[in-house]
Design an enzyme around this catalytic site. Structure first.
Site, PDB file in Angstrom:
ATOM      1  N   SER A   1       0.827  -1.197   0.000  1.00  0.00           N
ATOM      2  CA  SER A   1       0.000   0.000   0.000  1.00  0.00           C
ATOM      3  C   SER A   1       0.874   1.265   0.000  1.00  0.00           C
ATOM      4  O   SER A   1       1.748   1.411  -0.852  1.00  0.00           O
ATOM      5  CB  SER A   1      -0.944  -0.063   1.211  1.00  0.00           C
ATOM      6  OG  SER A   1      -1.955   0.890   1.114  1.00  0.00           O
TER       7      SER A   1
ATOM      8  N   HIS B   1      -7.516  -5.550  -0.939  1.00  0.00           N
ATOM      9  CA  HIS B   1      -6.313  -4.727  -0.799  1.00  0.00           C
ATOM     10  C   HIS B   1      -5.149  -5.431  -0.090  1.00  0.00           C
ATOM     11  O   HIS B   1      -4.039  -5.469  -0.601  1.00  0.00           O
ATOM     12  CB  HIS B   1      -6.671  -3.431  -0.074  1.00  0.00           C
ATOM     13  CG  HIS B   1      -5.529  -2.481   0.064  1.00  0.00           C
ATOM     14  ND1 HIS B   1      -4.788  -2.052  -1.024  1.00  0.00           N
ATOM     15  CD2 HIS B   1      -4.975  -1.881   1.150  1.00  0.00           C
ATOM     16  CE1 HIS B   1      -3.853  -1.215  -0.608  1.00  0.00           C
ATOM     17  NE2 HIS B   1      -3.930  -1.110   0.704  1.00  0.00           N
TER      18      HIS B   1
ATOM     19  N   ASP C   1      -9.332  -4.373  -5.795  1.00  0.00           N
ATOM     20  CA  ASP C   1      -8.755  -3.471  -4.794  1.00  0.00           C
ATOM     21  C   ASP C   1      -9.403  -2.091  -4.920  1.00  0.00           C
ATOM     22  O   ASP C   1      -9.278  -1.439  -5.948  1.00  0.00           O
ATOM     23  CB  ASP C   1      -7.234  -3.373  -5.017  1.00  0.00           C
ATOM     24  CG  ASP C   1      -6.513  -2.636  -3.897  1.00  0.00           C
ATOM     25  OD1 ASP C   1      -7.158  -1.860  -3.172  1.00  0.00           O
ATOM     26  OD2 ASP C   1      -5.292  -2.834  -3.763  1.00  0.00           O
TER      27      ASP C   1
END
Length: 306
Positions: A123, A270, A240
């Protein structure tokens, strides 16, 4: 060093840093660290960069797997995250995350000067990993990116929203732009519950000033992509909602690296390493296999393929 008689610096949770593994960054802030050290001599160093509003604790499974392969894994809670000092999930400049990562990597390299170094980033940690490797392109044996932040989601980055964000950032930078919706973290309800009940995660609204730093990081990554030549592995779920998969595709297609791999998980959310059990297991295998394949031959300390 604290002055004689001064109370020791404490983590946001009230634990003295004298009782916690930590480094002190260039701004004098204490960053909580974790280390996963193999029983025998390590074959490589692996730095893990966690995502926004979380901390490095949830990377224990990945770290344990890598440790079993005789790799020395290390991580810290980014400034303003988890058990580290700093304004909660806010930073004056995204470069602080990269600077702190390089400081920690340099410290570990000074202790193990002959070992190759890898970075694993998820991320926002993916954005940190990319920019850290871009700063020293010859220093890393490879970079593993799990759902990295490479592009802003189109819904949050329309020209009007960007204009409004910039305007509001000048007027009220501390204004909240909403919190991370945990239901998009994973398809595994137990993982979502674990995220929601983890007190070291930040569950409040993210500030506009922080959003502007993420936008600046994404702009910088886009400029860097054509010159990226270091080896990388990209893993991304095609469902995602938090980090746009198009960023990963763009990085894969437009980077100049000749050693790159992308794997897309159909229906994946995610946090792929915490998604449905079969996906999470596949991610662990992909990460460990790819890093193992990029280790120098044990008979020689010369880096391969450089």
């Amino acid at each position: 060093m604290p002055e004689p008689g001064a109370a020791p610096r404490r983590s946001p949770q009230g634990v003295p840093y004298t009782d916690l593994p930590h480094i002190v960054n260039a701004d004098g802030l204490h960053l909580f660290c974790r280390y996963w050290e193999p029983a025998g001599p390590p074959r490589a160093l692996v730095f893990i960069a966690h995502g926004a509003a979380e901390h490095c604790g949830p990377y224990d499974e990945i770290a344990q797997r890598l440790k079993e392969l005789s790799l020395l894994v290390f991580a810290h809670d980014h400034v303003g995250h988890g058990q580290s000092e700093g304004d909660r999930v806010n930073v004056k400049d995204f470069q602080v995350y990269i600077r702190d990562s390089l400081q920690h990597i340099d410290l570990m390299k000074s202790r193990h000067p002959d070992l190759p170094v890898f970075i694993v980033g998820h991320s926002m940690g993916g954005a940190i990993a990319i920019l850290t490797a871009c700063e020293r392109p010859g220093d890393f044996a490879g970079v593993v990116l799990i759902a990295p932040l490479v592009q802003m989601n189109p819904e949050s980055a329309t020209p009007f929203k960007v204009f409004m964000a910039k305007l509001l950032n000048h007027m009220v930078p501390s204004l909240s732009m909403g919190s991370i919706d945990s239901k998009w973290i994973s398809r595994d309800k137990r993982q979502v519950e674990a995220y929601d009940t983890d007190e070291l995660n930040y569950h409040s609204g993210l500030r506009i000033s922080f959003g502007m730093q993420l936008m600046a990081a994404v702009d910088r990554i886009e400029r860097e992509i054509p010159s990226i030549s270091w080896p990388f592995l990209l893993l991304h779920g095609d469902t995602d909602k938090l980090c746009d998969i198009r960023g990963s595709r763009m990085m894969y297609e437009n980077s100049s690296s000749t050693d790159k791999k992308i794997k897309i998980y159909e229906g994946g959310y995610h946090a792929l390493h915490h998604d449905l059990p079969d996906v999470a297991e596949s991610v662990l295998k992909e990460v460990t296999t790819w890093i193992t394949e990029h280790l120098p031959a044990t008979a020689s300390s010369e880096p391969q393929g450089s």
